[in-house]
Design an enzyme around this catalytic site. Structure first.
Site, PDB file in Angstrom:
ATOM      1  NE  ARG A  36      -3.686   2.377   2.381  1.00 23.15           N
ATOM      2  CZ  ARG A  36      -4.337   2.898   3.412  1.00 23.15           C
ATOM      3  NH1 ARG A  36      -4.187   2.371   4.618  1.00 23.15           N
ATOM      4  NH2 ARG A  36      -5.127   3.940   3.253  1.00 23.15           N
ATOM      5  CG  HIS A  37      -0.884   4.885  -0.942  1.00 27.03           C
ATOM      6  ND1 HIS A  37      -1.133   5.656   0.178  1.00 27.03           N
ATOM      7  CD2 HIS A  37      -2.098   4.466  -1.381  1.00 27.03           C
ATOM      8  CE1 HIS A  37      -2.421   5.702   0.407  1.00 27.03           C
ATOM      9  NE2 HIS A  37      -3.042   4.991  -0.519  1.00 27.03           N
ATOM     10  CD  GLU A  46     -12.987   2.434  -5.873  1.00 28.46           C
ATOM     11  OE1 GLU A  46     -12.910   2.157  -4.653  1.00 28.46           O
ATOM     12  OE2 GLU A  46     -12.044   2.906  -6.521  1.00 28.46           O
ATOM     13  CG  ASP A  75      -7.542   1.196   1.543  1.00 34.12           C
ATOM     14  OD1 ASP A  75      -7.777   1.451   0.347  1.00 34.12           O
ATOM     15  OD2 ASP A  75      -8.082   1.818   2.481  1.00 34.12           O
ATOM     16  NE  ARG A  91      -3.891   7.288  -3.047  1.00 37.66           N
ATOM     17  CZ  ARG A  91      -4.824   7.726  -3.902  1.00 37.66           C
ATOM     18  NH1 ARG A  91      -4.639   8.858  -4.558  1.00 37.66           N
ATOM     19  NH2 ARG A  91      -5.946   7.033  -4.090  1.00 37.66           N
ATOM     20  NE  ARG A 133      -4.812   8.071   0.847  1.00 35.99           N
ATOM     21  CZ  ARG A 133      -5.691   8.284   1.819  1.00 35.99           C
ATOM     22  NH1 ARG A 133      -5.740   9.437   2.453  1.00 35.99           N
ATOM     23  NH2 ARG A 133      -6.533   7.321   2.173  1.00 35.99           N
TER      24      ARG A 133
END
Length: 391
Positions: free
Chosen positions: A32-33, A206, A296, A104, A36
């Site tokens: 995961r990044h 999504e 996530d 990100r 942010r």
């Protein structure tokens, strides 16, 4: 399975948690990044209180996010060297670092590569068109038939009803002072616990929700990011979150939001492009080291699609912590190969305090198990059993 246990019974010496005689052959990390800025611009409407201001625009990796990802990169470089997997600069073809097109994720990939393979000129990869979500990472349905979408909506509705968030909503009402907010004055949302969450589905997008669950998720995400970023505590939720119990109550909303949107049935369909990409790498054995940088939602989908057993994320409140890494490892004794999966992530306090990570001061690590690939006492399962999980 008995054959695997017999092999391990022959092993007398151990190096760390890894039985002596096993060699690390391949590593694939789903990341995961890192830290942010908040995702949305309309936070002001949810509270009369003044929100802390981030330096960067919305949804961007912060300077601290770059720093913390660099620390993760340095930790992994040390771990890989300790396992005699990569020492010094690897060949370009041995390493593949692939990020989603979002700013990100691209910045996270670069920060990791620059730190883990310092002065090695290891490049990172992303699709050229950065204005659209990369289809490999995009959490959208592959099957858009009417019958399947009806099943998905039923799954989402049933999950929505399973959890009572009354305590979480009432606590958030208090923290926000929502009765005096613009969202109360303009949209008559004056009590998150009394409004109803709606399921949202648009083809090619999504799965999502709107109403209290969406609002609460956006707000709590902003609280968490400001905590990680290191804002003074009086500026994190205006100093109104003072206990671990409060964080636990509030972050139930984030967990429930992800569970509603990405249930088991939805995840098996949504995860197909990413799973196909991952298993092509597993089956080919190349490259030796891969990191895929996403979100996530990708973690939630992959863990459910592959049917991992429940695990506890220790020393964290997010279900899929910022900067976390789902690490698939292929080990071999020269005759047979084995899988080990670990979730490696910075703790709540490590992120807050900008703690440098190393083997001596590591991030949190949790051993995971797939329901259809039983692990032995050392945490390994059969590679052949694992590789059959996705066709």
């Amino acid at each position: 399975m008995a054959r695997i246990l017999f092999i391990f019974c022959l092993i007398a010496l151990c190096k760390g948690n890894t039985p002596n005689g096993l060699t690390l052959e391949q590593v694939l990390i789903l990341s995961r990044h890192n830290i942010r800025t908040p995702l949305v611009t309309n936070l002001d409407m949810y509270s009369p209180n003044k929100w802390p201001k981030f330096k960067d625009s919305d949804a961007k990796l912060t300077e601290k996010g770059v720093l913390m990802e660099s620390y993760m990169g340095e930790y992994f470089a040390e771990w890989l060297a300790n396992e005699d997997f990569i020492r010094g600069c690897p060949k370009q073809e041995e390493v593949h670092i692939y990020a989603n097109t979002k700013s990100r994720t691209r910045a996270t990939a670069k920060a990791f590569a620059d730190a883990a393979f310092r002065s090695c000129n290891i490049s990172t990869y992303h699709k050229k068109n950065i204005d659209i979500f990369d289809p490999v990472f995009h959490p959208v349905f592959q099957n858009s038939s009417d019958s399947f979408i009806r099943q998905i909506k039923n799954e989402m509705e049933n999950t929505l009803k399973q959890v009572d968030l009354t305590e979480s909503y009432l606590e958030l009402n208090r923290i926000l002072d929502i009765k005096n907010s613009d969202v109360c004055k303009q949209k008559k949302i004056c009590d998150l616990n009394k409004n109803k969450t709606q399921i949202v589905y648009e083809e090619g997008e999504e799965p999502d929700v709107e109403g209290p669950l969406l609002i609460a998720n956006q707000v709590i995400d902003a609280f968490i990011m400001s905590f990680y970023e290191g804002f003074p505590l009086e500026n994190v939720a205006w100093g109104k979150i003072t206990t671990e119990d409060q964080w636990e109550v509030l972050t139930r909303i984030i967990k429930h939001n992800l569970n509603v949107r990405f249930g088991p049935l939805a995840s098996k369909d949504i995860g197909k492009p990413l799973l196909k990409y991952m298993f092509n790498i597993f089956r080919s054995g190349n490259p030796r080291f891969t990191m895929l940088v996403g979100h996530d939602s990708n973690f939630c989908v992959i863990l459910k699609a592959l049917d991992f057993k429940y695990f506890n994320v220790k020393n964290q409140y997010e279900p899929y912590p910022i900067g976390g890494k789902l690490m698939f490892q292929k080990w071999s004794n020269g005759v047979e190969s084995f899988l080990k999966v670990e979730y490696v992530y910075p703790t709540f306090s490590q992120l807050r305090n900008s703690e440098k990570l190393s083997l001596a001061h590591p991030p949190q690590k949790v051993l995971l198990e797939l329901k259809d690939c039983k692990i032995n006492e050392s945490g390994f399962c059969s590679w052949e059993d694992f590789i059959q999980l996705y066709f």
